[in-house]
Design a protein around this motif. Structure first.
Motif, PDB file in Angstrom:
ATOM      1  N   GLY A  72     -60.793   5.539  93.450  1.00 15.00           N
ATOM      2  CA  GLY A  72     -60.766   4.374  94.327  1.00 15.00           C
ATOM      3  C   GLY A  72     -60.535   4.755  95.765  1.00 15.00           C
ATOM      4  N   ASP A  76     -58.866  -1.214  93.313  1.00 17.14           N
ATOM      5  CA  ASP A  76     -59.159   0.074  92.663  1.00 17.14           C
ATOM      6  C   ASP A  76     -59.211  -0.116  91.142  1.00 17.14           C
ATOM      7  N   LEU A  77     -58.249  -0.862  90.610  1.00 14.41           N
ATOM      8  CA  LEU A  77     -58.180  -1.100  89.162  1.00 14.41           C
ATOM      9  C   LEU A  77     -59.367  -1.929  88.683  1.00 14.41           C
ATOM     10  N   THR A  89     -62.530   0.092  88.618  1.00 13.70           N
ATOM     11  CA  THR A  89     -62.548   0.968  87.444  1.00 13.70           C
ATOM     12  C   THR A  89     -62.988   0.193  86.210  1.00 13.70           C
ATOM     13  N   SER A 141     -58.045   5.318  88.373  1.00 10.76           N
ATOM     14  CA  SER A 141     -58.343   4.334  89.426  1.00 10.76           C
ATOM     15  C   SER A 141     -57.957   4.860  90.797  1.00 10.76           C
TER      16      SER A 141
END
Length: 131
Positions: free
Chosen positions: A63, A75-76, A79, A59
């Motif tokens: 990201g 970002d997570l 993903t 991530s």
């Protein structure tokens, strides 16, 4: 077995950084699980730790975190949405949206839902007529 146990309980050179007692509690919460073998517990903890590291690293690299030198929630969630490997996490890591946007979505779903329910009722009535 004794050496491993010693290393597990010893401060900084622990093989796994997640708390085994918490992981045991989570594993026991499954009704199929009666007893937990110490090795199984350790392997589950280690696998979880490696998975979290992999998710975080992936991530971060893919990201916008790199720019800010930080890993962000978005970002997570990006993903989880974009990467096939992590798609099973999409429900757990949903994209954050504004409350106002969410309320509009709920309104739309409610309207669509009402329409669908009416359709289903019509179909049921038709089936009854046929018999």
């Amino acid at each position: 077995g004794e050496k491993m146990a010693a290393r597990l309980s010893g401060g900084e050179n622990r093989l796994v950084s997640l708390p085994l007692s918490r992981i045991r509690v989570i594993m026991k919460s499954s009704p199929e699980v009666s007893s937990i073998n110490q090795d199984a517990l350790f392997l589950t903890a280690k696998a979880t730790e490696l998975f979290v590291q992999y998710l975080a690293t992936y991530s971060y690299k893919h990201g916008r975190g790199k720019e800010k030198n930080a890993l962000t929630y978005s970002d997570l969630s990006h993903t989880a949405e974009e990467c096939e490997t992590f798609q099973f996490l999409a429900d757990i890591l949903p994209k954050k949206i504004l409350a106002s946007k969410y309320l509009k979505m709920l309104e739309k779903e409610k309207r669509d839902g009402e329409v669908r329910e009416d359709d289903e009722e019509d179909e049921e009535e038709e089936e009854e007529d046929e018999t």
